[in-house]
Scaffold this active site. Structure first.
Site, PDB file in Angstrom:
ATOM      1  N   SER B 169      -0.668  11.409  41.743  1.00 32.15           N
ATOM      2  CA  SER B 169       0.747  11.641  42.011  1.00 32.15           C
ATOM      3  C   SER B 169       1.155  10.932  43.317  1.00 32.15           C
ATOM      4  O   SER B 169       0.910   9.736  43.453  1.00 32.15           O
ATOM      5  CB  SER B 169       1.009  13.147  42.062  1.00 32.15           C
ATOM      6  OG  SER B 169       2.369  13.422  41.926  1.00 32.15           O
ATOM      7  N   ASP B 335       2.156  13.773  30.474  1.00 25.09           N
ATOM      8  CA  ASP B 335       2.770  13.696  31.803  1.00 25.09           C
ATOM      9  C   ASP B 335       4.140  13.038  31.673  1.00 25.09           C
ATOM     10  O   ASP B 335       4.235  11.846  31.395  1.00 25.09           O
ATOM     11  CB  ASP B 335       1.865  12.869  32.737  1.00 25.09           C
ATOM     12  CG  ASP B 335       2.385  12.817  34.165  1.00 25.09           C
ATOM     13  OD1 ASP B 335       3.527  13.222  34.414  1.00 25.09           O
ATOM     14  OD2 ASP B 335       1.623  12.344  35.039  1.00 25.09           O
ATOM     15  N   HIS B 368       1.594  16.684  33.943  1.00 25.54           N
ATOM     16  CA  HIS B 368       1.269  15.967  35.171  1.00 25.54           C
ATOM     17  C   HIS B 368       0.115  16.632  35.920  1.00 25.54           C
ATOM     18  O   HIS B 368      -0.729  15.960  36.501  1.00 25.54           O
ATOM     19  CB  HIS B 368       2.521  15.928  36.046  1.00 25.54           C
ATOM     20  CG  HIS B 368       2.355  15.197  37.335  1.00 25.54           C
ATOM     21  ND1 HIS B 368       2.041  13.859  37.389  1.00 25.54           N
ATOM     22  CD2 HIS B 368       2.455  15.624  38.625  1.00 25.54           C
ATOM     23  CE1 HIS B 368       1.961  13.492  38.662  1.00 25.54           C
ATOM     24  NE2 HIS B 368       2.190  14.529  39.431  1.00 25.54           N
TER      25      HIS B 368
END
Lengths: 227, 400
Positions: B169, B335, B368
């Site tokens: 991320s 995601d 995610h």
């Protein structure tokens, strides 16, 4: 062109472990040690791993997620991608060799793919199943059914192979897009090279697959490039 | 009625956190007035400090250092008990003895990003010029600023080249930024569930979160710490919205479905009738205890500004041209914050730049957040990538 004089090797090549596929060994012998190679449709990375033993800087593209993940978990530099759509993203002359092993017949635009191979790489090595193989012809002619072989076991309705060709067809295509055939080999059903001095028709009939080392044809005069 | 209640005594939690901002339970590298951090906004930040954790041992030729870059609301406590939440480390699926980032083989560093609130200088830190907390006087920082600060930390630690820089991320953004800003200091990079730019949809979600914080009257224009308030409702809502983006439709359905919370029938009120509501409220309130609202504004902003291509004439491949770093890019099918298409764009640019890159998309419905979870296929790929890169780097397996 004469194929015979350019054929590279005798039957007893380097002592590779027997786990490698015969056509992979053949392809590996066509690649110069230490070169930079892109294997398009690299499957689970067997050929790439073989090439890395030769000090080749190998990269791969593979369509299936399972194949890619297997390759990456083997430490290979492989990306998930599609020969039809992703080759355009590679710059010119990025590789010494681009390999398309048993994948051409599964692409949507084989001609465009072939052109891209020789744009990205200085040389291309293409292997494909020969639809002119006697066993194939026999199944279609006598049985009246779409051929299935040990290496191509899928039925017509679930095969990923949508653009079959014969060795003869491929040679004609090469002529059409101005590529130079540096080497050509036909392999029998065991992956062994066929007799070197055989004529094309013999290869087209008894070769189960064709393996071609291609390079860009010599540049022609300016006139040829005008639209 | 919105009902985000703190899960433990608000004052104790926020005091603990406030203390961590200046006096972290971590090692600290102090950079004086003579070593400013040059920020993208034009400000030279000095003095400043970086809080960091290390695990494992640096080898004699300093070739086994891995920098782990943490995500937005995570921190440097990736493999030790967290000083505030008392939870085990934040990335134990990947970091630890025998894990892919094997702390018995590698020297692992994780530093709190600049702008955060766990000991590296940020809006929750004391501004030495005024003796008061920075608050919104803190300059806006960017992902490249975070990376620049990490590079200064590595200089301080005497580490020239990283064996690998790893992140998911926002951490993945830093890993990619590292490879672009310091290509010769990065032997390999593992970038997970990330992108080289923040998408319009992601900026939109961040703006939603920031507006929620700023709409809370307890935010007090960012000076809540001086007025004895905490914008816990606003930050809680921000976290709830963000948390939804970290999961997936399938994951939420599997985890909660339409099940009711401690009741069989709807109450015909706005209580948390559904388990998913109760869960989100818990996520919101527990976050408030461990995170500073202003830091949340700054870090989301840093992600929004991130766009590597923009710094290279709009051509992403230019950023990677000629790189010798070995890359591994990983995305997850479910995601929707950083979908596979984003990773694929990064991979295309890396290929076009001639980089050695592996790219795997992992099938999972966990959204995610999958990068932090025990997703065996991902763990295997991370292990194999680091192992093969380690072999090329000449790192011997642990115990030899």
């Amino acid at each position: 062109m004469s194929v015979q004089e350019t054929l590279p090797f005798g039957p007893s090549a380097s002592p590779m472990p027997k786990v490698y596929r015969a056509d992979h060994l053949l392809v590996a012998q066509m690649v110069e040690a230490g070169s930079k190679v892109l294997d398009v449709g690299c499957g689970e990375g067997d050929l790439l791993q073989l090439l890395e033993t030769k000090g080749v800087d190998g990269r791969g593209i593979e369509l299936s997620r399972e194949g890619v993940n297997r390759c990456v978990s083997r430490g290979l530099a492989v990306v998930q991608g599609d020969a039809d759509t992703d080759l355009v993203n590679y710059p010119d002359d990025a590789f010494d060799y681009v390999i398309l092993s048993q994948t051409l017949q599964a692409t949507r635009q084989p001609k465009t793919v072939l052109e891209n191979l020789l744009r990205i790489g200085r040389r291309a090595i293409v292997s494909f199943p020969n639809f002119g193989y006697v066993n194939m012809r026999w199944q279609l002619l006598i049985n009246g059914q779409m051929p299935r072989t040990e290496n191509l076991p899928a039925t017509w309705y679930d095969t990923p192979n949508i653009h079959f060709c014969t060795i003869k067809d491929f040679v004609l295509l090469c002529g059409e897009i101005d590529v130079k055939m540096e080497r050509a080999v036909a392999l029998d059903r065991y992956g062994r090279p066929l007799r070197l001095n055989a004529p094309w028709w013999f290869w087209n009939l008894f070769g189960e697959q064709g393996v071609f080392l291609l390079s860009r044809a010599e540049k022609k005069g300016e006139a040829d490039h005008r639209p | 009625m919105m009902n985000v209640q703190p899960v433990k005594n608000q004052m104790i939690a926020s005091e603990e956190r406030a203390h961590e901002a200046d006096h972290p339970s971590s090692q600290v590298a102090l950079f004086g007035a003579d070593q400013p951090l040059r920020l993208d906004c034009g400000v030279d930040l000095a003095p400043f400090q970086i809080a960091y954790q290390t695990y494992g041992e640096l080898n004699a030729d300093k070739s086994n250092a891995i920098l782990v870059c943490h995500a937005l609301t995570m921190d440097q406590h990736i493999a030790n008990v967290h000083p505030i939440t008392a939870k085990p480390g934040g990335w134990l699926t990947l970091v630890g003895p025998g894990k892919p980032i094997d702390t018995s083989r590698y020297f692992v560093i994780c530093s709190n990003v600049i702008g955060s609130c766990m000991g590296s200088t940020g809006p929750a830190s004391t501004n030495p010029a005024t003796g008061k907390l920075w608050g919104l006087d803190f300059p806006v920082v960017t992902i490249p600023d975070m990376v620049r600060a990490q590079a200064m930390l590595l200089d301080r630690l005497g580490i020239d080249t990283l064996f690998c820089v790893v992140g998911g991320s926002m951490g993945g953004m830093q890993a990619l930024q590292w490879s672009v800003a310091y290509p010769h200091r990065v032997f390999s990079a593992l970038a997970v569930a990330c992108s080289t730019r923040h998408s319009a949809q992601n900026i939109a979600f961040h703006e939603l979160g920031r507006q929620a914080v700023m709409a809370d009257p307890d935010w007090r224009h960012g000076r809540y710490f001086e007025e004895g308030t905490t914008p816990h409702r606003g930050l809680g809502v921000a976290r709830m919205a963000a948390h939804i983006t970290y999961l997936s439709d399938a994951a939420l359905h599997r985890k909660f479905g339409r099940r009711m919370q401690d009741r069989d029938l709807p109450t015909f009120s706005f209580d948390a009738d559904f388990q998913v509501e109760s869960y989100l409220r818990y996520q919101g309130s527990s976050f408030v205890d461990r995170f500073d609202a202003n830091s949340y504004l700054y870090l989301t902003r840093a992600m929004d500004y991130f766009d590597i291509a923009a710094d290279h004439n709009g051509v992403l491949a230019e950023a990677f041209r000629g790189t010798t770093t070995r890359f591994c890019v990983v995305s997850f099918t479910s995601d929707w914050l950083f979908p596979t298409s984003e990773s694929r764009a990064v991979v295309h640019a890396l290929n076009a730049g001639g980089a050695r890159v592996s790219f795997a998309e992992i099938e999972t419905d966990r959204g995610h957040d999958a990068f932090l979870l025990d997703v065996p296929e991902f763990i295997d790929i991370a292990r194999a990538f680091l192992h093969s890169a380690g072999t090329v780097r000449g790192l011997t397996p642990a115990g030899r």
